[in-house]
Design a protein around this motif. Structure first.
Motif, PDB file in Angstrom:
ATOM      1  N   MET A   1       0.837  -1.182   0.000  1.00 27.40           N
ATOM      2  CA  MET A   1       0.000   0.000   0.000  1.00 27.40           C
ATOM      3  C   MET A   1       0.874   1.234   0.000  1.00 27.40           C
ATOM      4  N   GLU A   2       0.564   2.158  -0.866  1.00 32.56           N
ATOM      5  CA  GLU A   2       1.330   3.403  -0.952  1.00 32.56           C
ATOM      6  C   GLU A   2       0.803   4.431   0.025  1.00 32.56           C
ATOM      7  N   LEU A   3       1.719   5.206   0.559  1.00 37.13           N
ATOM      8  CA  LEU A   3       1.332   6.292   1.442  1.00 37.13           C
ATOM      9  C   LEU A   3       0.863   7.486   0.613  1.00 37.13           C
ATOM     10  N   PRO A   4       0.006   8.313   1.169  1.00 36.90           N
ATOM     11  CA  PRO A   4      -0.386   9.539   0.457  1.00 36.90           C
ATOM     12  C   PRO A   4       0.830  10.437   0.234  1.00 36.90           C
ATOM     13  N   ALA A   5       0.731  11.301  -0.739  1.00 33.06           N
ATOM     14  CA  ALA A   5       1.816  12.244  -1.037  1.00 33.06           C
ATOM     15  C   ALA A   5       2.181  13.031   0.216  1.00 33.06           C
ATOM     16  N   GLY A   6       3.486  13.203   0.431  1.00 30.96           N
ATOM     17  CA  GLY A   6       3.971  13.985   1.560  1.00 30.96           C
ATOM     18  C   GLY A   6       4.238  13.178   2.815  1.00 30.96           C
ATOM     19  N   TYR A   7       3.881  11.892   2.813  1.00 27.16           N
ATOM     20  CA  TYR A   7       4.109  11.031   3.972  1.00 27.16           C
ATOM     21  C   TYR A   7       5.222  10.045   3.650  1.00 27.16           C
ATOM     22  N   THR A   8       6.074   9.779   4.637  1.00 18.02           N
ATOM     23  CA  THR A   8       7.112   8.758   4.479  1.00 18.02           C
ATOM     24  C   THR A   8       7.088   7.850   5.701  1.00 18.02           C
ATOM     25  N   ILE A   9       7.518   6.622   5.485  1.00 18.50           N
ATOM     26  CA  ILE A   9       7.601   5.652   6.574  1.00 18.50           C
ATOM     27  C   ILE A   9       9.071   5.298   6.764  1.00 18.50           C
ATOM     28  N   ARG A  10       9.477   5.167   8.020  1.00 15.20           N
ATOM     29  CA  ARG A  10      10.868   4.830   8.320  1.00 15.20           C
ATOM     30  C   ARG A  10      10.937   4.011   9.591  1.00 15.20           C
ATOM     31  N   PRO A  11      12.054   3.296   9.780  1.00 14.41           N
ATOM     32  CA  PRO A  11      12.225   2.529  11.018  1.00 14.41           C
ATOM     33  C   PRO A  11      12.394   3.464  12.219  1.00 14.41           C
ATOM     34  N   ALA A  12      11.912   3.041  13.359  1.00 15.39           N
ATOM     35  CA  ALA A  12      12.135   3.789  14.595  1.00 15.39           C
ATOM     36  C   ALA A  12      13.578   3.568  15.042  1.00 15.39           C
ATOM     37  N   ALA A  13      14.191   4.614  15.530  1.00 18.37           N
ATOM     38  CA  ALA A  13      15.556   4.559  16.059  1.00 18.37           C
ATOM     39  C   ALA A  13      15.516   4.804  17.567  1.00 18.37           C
ATOM     40  N   THR A  14      16.599   4.510  18.236  1.00 15.94           N
ATOM     41  CA  THR A  14      16.674   4.719  19.679  1.00 15.94           C
ATOM     42  C   THR A  14      16.310   6.159  20.038  1.00 15.94           C
ATOM     43  N   ALA A  15      16.710   7.114  19.214  1.00 11.15           N
ATOM     44  CA  ALA A  15      16.406   8.527  19.461  1.00 11.15           C
ATOM     45  C   ALA A  15      14.901   8.817  19.427  1.00 11.15           C
ATOM     46  N   ASP A  16      14.112   7.906  18.874  1.00 12.38           N
ATOM     47  CA  ASP A  16      12.661   8.082  18.799  1.00 12.38           C
ATOM     48  C   ASP A  16      11.931   7.520  20.017  1.00 12.38           C
ATOM     49  N   ALA A  17      12.650   6.976  20.982  1.00 12.23           N
ATOM     50  CA  ALA A  17      12.009   6.286  22.106  1.00 12.23           C
ATOM     51  C   ALA A  17      10.979   7.160  22.822  1.00 12.23           C
ATOM     52  N   ALA A  18      11.295   8.406  23.090  1.00 16.28           N
ATOM     53  CA  ALA A  18      10.349   9.278  23.794  1.00 16.28           C
ATOM     54  C   ALA A  18       9.100   9.538  22.953  1.00 16.28           C
ATOM     55  N   THR A  19       9.266   9.666  21.650  1.00 16.14           N
ATOM     56  CA  THR A  19       8.116   9.876  20.762  1.00 16.14           C
ATOM     57  C   THR A  19       7.228   8.640  20.740  1.00 16.14           C
ATOM     58  N   VAL A  20       7.826   7.458  20.652  1.00 20.52           N
ATOM     59  CA  VAL A  20       7.053   6.212  20.659  1.00 20.52           C
ATOM     60  C   VAL A  20       6.308   6.092  21.988  1.00 20.52           C
ATOM     61  N   ALA A  21       6.969   6.409  23.099  1.00 18.86           N
ATOM     62  CA  ALA A  21       6.330   6.346  24.417  1.00 18.86           C
ATOM     63  C   ALA A  21       5.165   7.328  24.503  1.00 18.86           C
TER      64      ALA A  21
END
Length: 162
Positions: A1-21
């Motif tokens: 499935m393609e994302l709408p224009a302007g959206y990207t998907i990427r792997p979560a990194a350790t630096a993203d931990a607070a955002t994921v929480a």
């Protein structure tokens, strides 16, 4: 499935931990399981856990960004299991932390995230993926092939000794 224009998907990194929480907390608030203050009180605990689990590979996350902002995410952790004739894998996958910010819902982001983590499970040779479905996501999970488990889960909560 393609994302709408302007959206990207990427792997979560350790630096993203607070955002994921933070997204995890908002997910529980949206489901009515926690209040905002209760979720905020848990965020440091979740962030610390994620800071260890992401680099170790015990937790794999995918995030959706648009305009430099993370607006959606999902994660998957891996649990040991005994191999069987039908499923020789030593791990099973558990999907968790599905969250899409309200203003970005109904654009296919959740399905794209699910397809990304399911591809990761498949790439690892896993054949067992489970999750607890919130009512909002149930149709997506069913469309992807998830079915009600035949074995109801039982749980015992042990109180800490004084």
């Amino acid at each position: 499935m393609e994302l709408p224009a302007g959206y990207t998907i990427r792997p979560a990194a350790t630096a993203d931990a607070a955002t994921v929480a933070r997204q995890r907390g908002q997910m529980f608030v949206d489901m009515g399981d926690l209040t905002l203050p209760e979720a905020a009180a848990q965020q440091a605990l979740w962030t610390d856990w994620l800071r260890g689990a992401i680099p170790s590979g015990g937790y794999v996350g995918c995030l959706v960004e648009t305009g430099g902002e993370i607006v959606a995410g999902v994660g998957m952790m891996f649990q040991p299991k005994m191999p069987s004739a039908k499923d020789p894998a030593l791990l099973k996958a558990y999907v968790m932390n599905m969250y899409v910010a309200p203003e970005h819902r109904r654009r296919g982001l959740a399905e794209a995230l699910m397809r990304a983590v399911l591809a990761e499970a498949e790439a690892r040779g896993l054949r067992s993926v489970s999750l607890h479905a919130a009512p909002l996501g149930r149709r997506i999970y069913e469309r992807l092939g998830f079915v009600e488990a035949s074995n109801p889960e039982m749980r015992l909560t042990l109180e800490p000794s004084q």
